[in-house]
Design an enzyme around this catalytic site. Structure first.
Site, PDB file in Angstrom:
ATOM      1  N   HIS A   1       0.823  -1.208   0.000  1.00  0.00           N
ATOM      2  CA  HIS A   1       0.000   0.000   0.000  1.00  0.00           C
ATOM      3  C   HIS A   1       0.856   1.256   0.000  1.00  0.00           C
ATOM      4  O   HIS A   1       0.452   2.278  -0.544  1.00  0.00           O
ATOM      5  CB  HIS A   1      -1.001  -0.031   1.150  1.00  0.00           C
ATOM      6  CG  HIS A   1      -2.146  -0.936   0.845  1.00  0.00           C
ATOM      7  ND1 HIS A   1      -2.131  -2.265   1.172  1.00  0.00           N
ATOM      8  CD2 HIS A   1      -3.299  -0.706   0.183  1.00  0.00           C
ATOM      9  CE1 HIS A   1      -3.251  -2.827   0.735  1.00  0.00           C
ATOM     10  NE2 HIS A   1      -3.976  -1.905   0.132  1.00  0.00           N
TER      11      HIS A   1
ATOM     12  N   GLU B   1     -11.246 -10.328  -4.632  1.00  0.00           N
ATOM     13  CA  GLU B   1      -9.797 -10.232  -4.471  1.00  0.00           C
ATOM     14  C   GLU B   1      -9.216 -11.484  -3.820  1.00  0.00           C
ATOM     15  O   GLU B   1      -8.042 -11.527  -3.485  1.00  0.00           O
ATOM     16  CB  GLU B   1      -9.393  -8.956  -3.724  1.00  0.00           C
ATOM     17  CG  GLU B   1     -10.279  -8.559  -2.577  1.00  0.00           C
ATOM     18  CD  GLU B   1      -9.973  -7.166  -2.021  1.00  0.00           C
ATOM     19  OE1 GLU B   1      -9.036  -6.504  -2.459  1.00  0.00           O
ATOM     20  OE2 GLU B   1     -10.725  -6.748  -1.113  1.00  0.00           O
TER      21      GLU B   1
ATOM     22  N   ASP C   1      -4.769  -7.722  -4.514  1.00  0.00           N
ATOM     23  CA  ASP C   1      -4.851  -8.869  -3.618  1.00  0.00           C
ATOM     24  C   ASP C   1      -5.100 -10.166  -4.379  1.00  0.00           C
ATOM     25  O   ASP C   1      -4.605 -11.222  -3.981  1.00  0.00           O
ATOM     26  CB  ASP C   1      -5.965  -8.656  -2.582  1.00  0.00           C
ATOM     27  CG  ASP C   1      -5.465  -7.800  -1.439  1.00  0.00           C
ATOM     28  OD1 ASP C   1      -4.384  -8.102  -0.906  1.00  0.00           O
ATOM     29  OD2 ASP C   1      -6.145  -6.819  -1.090  1.00  0.00           O
TER      30      ASP C   1
ATOM     31  N   CYS D   1     -10.571  -2.518 -10.119  1.00  0.00           N
ATOM     32  CA  CYS D   1      -9.986  -1.341  -9.481  1.00  0.00           C
ATOM     33  C   CYS D   1      -8.583  -1.587  -8.964  1.00  0.00           C
ATOM     34  O   CYS D   1      -8.019  -0.749  -8.269  1.00  0.00           O
ATOM     35  CB  CYS D   1     -10.883  -0.826  -8.361  1.00  0.00           C
ATOM     36  SG  CYS D   1     -11.059  -1.993  -7.004  1.00  0.00           S
TER      37      CYS D   1
HETATM   38  C1  PEP Z   1      -6.945  -4.610  -4.591  1.00  0.00           C
HETATM   39  O1  PEP Z   1      -6.660  -5.490  -3.766  1.00  0.00           O
HETATM   40  O2  PEP Z   1      -6.718  -4.715  -5.810  1.00  0.00           O
HETATM   41  C2  PEP Z   1      -7.548  -3.349  -4.148  1.00  0.00           C
HETATM   42  C3  PEP Z   1      -7.999  -2.478  -5.005  1.00  0.00           C
HETATM   43  O3  PEP Z   1      -7.566  -3.099  -2.814  1.00  0.00           O
HETATM   44  P1  PEP Z   1      -6.274  -2.691  -1.966  1.00  0.00           P
HETATM   45  O4  PEP Z   1      -5.147  -2.398  -2.916  1.00  0.00           O
HETATM   46  O5  PEP Z   1      -6.641  -1.509  -1.157  1.00  0.00           O
HETATM   47  O6  PEP Z   1      -6.029  -3.907  -1.144  1.00  0.00           O
HETATM   48 MG    MG Z   2      -7.361  -5.356  -1.763  1.00  0.00          MG
END
Ligand code: PEP
Ligand code: MG
Length: 595
Positions: free
Chosen positions: A214, A456, A480, A527
């Site tokens: 992140h 995910e 994920d 996303c």
């Molecule tokens: C993902 O896992 O692709 C997602 C959009 O959520 P995050 O990156 O916040 O885990």
């Molecule tokens: Mg995620």
């Protein structure tokens, strides 16, 4: 090695980092590129914390809390040392791993701990100041010893003291930031990136970390150049030394020669010009060559980013990571405070949809500086919706805030980390409960608010049809999904070469999710960061996706990639990719560097 204007031997890169010239400086270091961009600035090396700790007087009622913070930090550092020792033992042998055992012994030294506890309880000072005081005292005693072995241990004591303090405070606590700098650190946590002062950090270079951690995603969304996995960087650069870095290629030059510095400055100007030119594409519709409309939304983590998304012409907010809001605030916001942020985002995009995701903490994201759950395997543990379903107080508060925002524009609720239909049902039941609570109070909200599940986890992709039939939309989180499908920690530099979103197994799960949504007649978006990589866009459109959400900094490139797609070519490309045997084969099909 040629002589350099610095009058000493200069390290040279292999040329790929500098375009036409070979970068030269006191050291040329390579790492994994995670966020493109060029920066030339003095380094701030995270680690000189002992002299900068604020000493705060505490009263008797605070002693217990300060002691608990200290003990938590020590437990965490012990876990980290064990992890590091194992890793180094595997990579480099027992000799090198011994240092971690020495550090563990320092941490376990009862007389040191007692002295720190005494400073807290009798000296009435805050925990980090107590650690700094005792660390400095002990390091001074050791460094004045006649015994060479003991003198050498002074460094270890300081190192371990800093680490404990860092775990209590987070990385920015002692960053002077009198001028914009490139931050050099062992590792950056998402909470550190979320709480950083915008505009003051021009780049990140870290020793550890993976491409989809992140912290890396945040660096990209802020448009800050970043590279991770730069082994030995902390020993090669000092605070104040100039670093020229290229986040897109993963090259950092410490104390660059005049030529190299000028070259990087030129690259930075070229890049700014290119960004400016690319920005003109934002005014054009998001549509493929053959006229297929593709919704292009934005991933945001604050009201400010939502306002930027609106200015950049996004078709809405496809993912509002609510945990980022809490992480910046360093606390779980109450209902009113959450409502204000969500309403701000909804009003910013005026009439376009906003998907607000419920809290996704755990893994590498925590509201405080550290994971409160102390798990060995947090990505498979107490994370996200698993926490929220256990804490109806938090979930209901968040649902009420989201529902109240839905009275101000089209809001969708997005539930992360769904691994089964049962979890979705439970979350839906809580949403109904929150609705009843608001109804009782006569508070306005959208009765038909849409609720969606994130895909995910492979189990969710496998039952995407059933999930889709029990909710209003799906959203694929590839960050994920890749991690869980390939068993590759998204935050680890050791396995980042195995983190390949184009692995045929991942593509099969995406294809299955798209089919699942279609069979239930529900929309599906993507996303994850995969959508922000232009080379994947034809493949994803060929797989049937018609909605993407990417960080603001990726909107122009993604729109350009969408406008270059021809569906007649994208569909066979996707078929071929899904049928491929290896990620390398798919990479070759897509023309990816190094596959
Ligand atoms: C993902 O896992 O692709 C997602 C959009 O959520 P995050 O990156 O916040 O885990
Ligand atoms: Mg995620």
């Amino acid at each position: 090695m040629p002589s350099s204007p610095h009058g000493r031997g200069a390290a040279r890169g292999d040329g790929s980092g500098g375009g036409q010239i070979v970068p030269e400086g006191r050291a040329v270091l390579r790492g994994t590129p995670v966020s493109p961009g060029i920066a030339v600035a003095p380094a701030f090396v995270f680690g000189d914390i002992l002299d900068e700790i604020e000493v705060r007087g505490i009263d008797a009622s605070e002693v217990e809390g300060e002691t608990a913070r200290l003990r938590d930090a020590i437990t965490l550092v012990k876990q980290e040392l064990l992890r590091d020792a194992k890793q180094v033992f595997r990579d480099l042998g027992q000799d090198k791993a011994d240092i971690f055992l020495v550090h563990s012994m320092i941490l376990e030294d009862k007389s040191v701990l007692d002295a720190i506890l005494d400073s807290i309880s009798s000296g009435h000072i805050n925990a980090e100041a107590a650690v700094a005081k005792e660390t400095k005292r002990l390091a001074a005693v050791l460094s004045s010893s006649d015994d060479r072995y003991l003198r050498d241990r002074a460094y270890d004591v300081s190192d371990i003291g800093k680490r404990v303090i860092e775990r209590m405070l987070g990385v920015w606590a002692h960053c002077p930031l009198s001028q914009p700098m490139i931050l050099v650190a062992r590792e950056l946590r998402a909470s550190d990136t979320a709480s950083m002062e915008r505009g003051r950090i021009l780049g990140f270079v870290t020793e550890l970390g993976g491409t989809e951690s992140h912290a890396a995603i945040l660096a990209r969304s802020l448009g800050v150049p970043a590279m991770v996995g730069v082994k030995g960087i902390l020993d090669r650069v000092r605070t104040g030394e100039i670093v020229a870095m290229d986040g897109g290629r993963g090259v950092a030059v410490v104390d660059p020669t005049a030529d190299t510095r000028a070259h990087y400055e030129r690259m930075r100007e070229d890049e700014a010009r290119e960004r400016h030119e690319l920005a003109s594409v934002l005014e054009l519709p998001s549509v493929t060559r053959d006229g297929t409309e593709i919704a292009l939304m934005s991933n945001v983590g604050s009201g400010e980013e939502a306002r930027q998304a609106a200015l950049l012409g996004a078709d809405g907010i496809g993912l509002l990571r609510s945990e980022m809001v809490f992480m910046s605030a360093k606390l779980f916001l109450d209902e009113d405070a959450q409502f204000e942020v969500y309403r701000g985002a909804v009003e910013a995009v005026a009439g376009k949809p906003v998907s607000i995701r419920t809290l996704d903490v755990g893994g590498d994201k925590f509201v405080g500086p550290e994971n409160p759950f102390h798990e060995h395997n947090p990505n498979l543990g107490y994370r996200s919706t698993r926490v929220m379903l256990d804490r109806p107080d938090l979930l209901l508060t968040q649902f009420r805030a989201i529902l109240r925002a839905s009275a101000h524009g089209p809001v969708r609720v997005l539930i992360p980390m769904i691994s089964s239909v049962e979890e979705l049902r439970e979350a839906k039941a809580r949403l109904e409960e929150a609705k009843s609570q608001l109804r009782l109070k006569g508070v306005a909200f959208d009765e038909d608010i849409k609720i969606g599940a994130m895909i995910e986890i492979p189990s969710a992709a496998m039952v995407a049809d059933r999930l889709a039939s029990e909710c209003d939309f799906l959203s694929i989180g590839t960050n994920d999904l890749v991690q869980y499908t390939l068993a590759v920690d998204r935050g680890s530099s050791y396995v980042s070469r195995l983190y390949r979103p184009h692995d045929p197994s991942v593509l099969a799960l995406i294809a299955r999710s798209v089919e699942g949504a279609a069979s239930a007649g529900k929309p599906i978006s993507l996303c994850g960061e995969m959508a922000g990589t232009p080379a994947y866009i034809p493949l994803l459109i060929g797989l049937g996706l018609r909605e993407f959400s990417v960080s603001n900094s990726r909107l122009p490139r993604t729109k350009k990639a969408i406008r270059d797609v021809d569906l007649g070519l994208a569909v066979p490309l996707a078929d071929e990719a899904v049928a491929a045997r290896t990620a390398a084969d798919v990479g070759a099909l897509l023309g990816l560097d190094g596959n």
